[in-house]
Write a protein that holds these residues in place. Structure first.
Motif, PDB file in Angstrom:
ATOM      1  N   SER A  43     -27.572 -26.624  12.952  1.00 42.97           N
ATOM      2  CA  SER A  43     -26.120 -26.793  13.040  1.00 42.97           C
ATOM      3  C   SER A  43     -25.679 -26.744  14.722  1.00 42.97           C
ATOM      4  O   SER A  43     -25.041 -27.426  15.265  1.00 42.97           O
ATOM      5  N   ILE A  44     -26.070 -25.440  15.309  1.00 41.95           N
ATOM      6  CA  ILE A  44     -25.883 -24.907  16.557  1.00 41.95           C
ATOM      7  C   ILE A  44     -26.256 -26.057  17.563  1.00 41.95           C
ATOM      8  O   ILE A  44     -25.692 -26.460  18.548  1.00 41.95           O
ATOM      9  N   GLU A  45     -27.391 -26.420  17.450  1.00 48.29           N
ATOM     10  CA  GLU A  45     -28.098 -27.442  18.346  1.00 48.29           C
ATOM     11  C   GLU A  45     -27.366 -28.873  18.310  1.00 48.29           C
ATOM     12  O   GLU A  45     -27.044 -29.327  19.320  1.00 48.29           O
ATOM     13  N   ILE A  91     -15.655 -17.605  20.721  1.00 49.57           N
ATOM     14  CA  ILE A  91     -17.037 -17.204  20.963  1.00 49.57           C
ATOM     15  C   ILE A  91     -17.788 -18.210  20.381  1.00 49.57           C
ATOM     16  O   ILE A  91     -17.602 -18.702  19.219  1.00 49.57           O
ATOM     17  N   TYR A  92     -18.656 -18.880  21.266  1.00 51.62           N
ATOM     18  CA  TYR A  92     -19.519 -19.965  20.907  1.00 51.62           C
ATOM     19  C   TYR A  92     -21.498 -19.555  20.971  1.00 51.62           C
ATOM     20  O   TYR A  92     -21.244 -18.629  21.412  1.00 51.62           O
ATOM     21  N   PHE A  93     -21.822 -20.513  20.336  1.00 50.80           N
ATOM     22  CA  PHE A  93     -23.511 -20.163  20.141  1.00 50.80           C
ATOM     23  C   PHE A  93     -24.265 -21.295  20.477  1.00 50.80           C
ATOM     24  O   PHE A  93     -23.839 -22.291  20.722  1.00 50.80           O
ATOM     25  N   LYS A  94     -25.296 -20.824  21.224  1.00 50.46           N
ATOM     26  CA  LYS A  94     -26.263 -21.674  21.785  1.00 50.46           C
ATOM     27  C   LYS A  94     -27.690 -21.247  21.446  1.00 50.46           C
ATOM     28  O   LYS A  94     -27.899 -20.061  21.260  1.00 50.46           O
ATOM     29  N   LEU A  95     -28.720 -22.096  21.306  1.00 53.39           N
ATOM     30  CA  LEU A  95     -30.134 -21.542  21.150  1.00 53.39           C
ATOM     31  C   LEU A  95     -30.571 -21.181  22.188  1.00 53.39           C
ATOM     32  O   LEU A  95     -30.416 -21.568  23.446  1.00 53.39           O
ATOM     33  N   THR A  96     -31.457 -20.094  21.879  1.00 56.64           N
ATOM     34  CA  THR A  96     -32.402 -19.535  23.012  1.00 56.64           C
ATOM     35  C   THR A  96     -33.731 -20.467  22.936  1.00 56.64           C
ATOM     36  O   THR A  96     -33.676 -21.376  22.318  1.00 56.64           O
TER      37      THR A  96
END
Length: 155
Positions: A43-45, A91-96
């Motif tokens: 979902s983040i991607e 705050i947002y999220f992204k993949l490492t």
């Protein structure tokens, strides 16, 4: 049993068969990860600027559950948080890189499953698919309305 009941039972059976059939491969290739972790990574991607609210809506989980899950994923090094220069509150999220590897394995498995099942879709006309999509979209909107009527929210 009427046709509506039969249709709903068949949808449930179809979903359960897919899950049962796909589960061994998923577990083999993603054995170190819980399904909720993999789906959150997906979902983040797939959602630009994914935040707790957007993830809760997408995954049908509470914001509290998403907060716990994202903290766990950050601790494991699969995702990282960021803020936009013009919005220091959100705050947002992204993949490492490690998170992207998990995402790619998951995507490849789904691609393999679609290839396995292509024979069925080759037998269906575009008009039939459009009709099924229309039904699913209408039913989904109806369920959204019912959720709101109950005063419930997904997030």
């Amino acid at each position: 049993m009427n046709k509506e009941e039969e249709l709903l039972i068949n949808f449930r059976d179809l979903f359960n068969k897919l899950a049962w059939l796909n589960k061994p491969k998923m577990e083999e290739h993603l054995k170190d990860y819980k399904p909720s972790e993999v789906h959150c990574i997906e979902s983040i991607e797939k959602n630009r600027d994914a935040n707790v609210r957007k993830l809760a809506e997408t995954l049908y989980m509470t914001r509290g559950a998403i907060s716990k899950l994202t903290k766990k994923l950050m601790k494991k090094g699969f995702i990282e948080s960021y803020q936009k220069p013009d919005n220091k509150k959100e705050i947002y999220f992204k993949l490492t890189a490690q998170g992207k590897e998990i995402f790619n394995v998951h995507e490849e498995l789904h691609k393999e499953f679609r290839e396995r099942d292509k024979v069925v879709f080759q037998q269906v006309t575009e008009k039939e698919i459009d009709s099924m999509l229309s039904f699913v979209e209408n039913y989904s909107r109806h369920l959204d309305t019912e959720i709101k009527k109950q005063g419930r929210t997904i997030n």
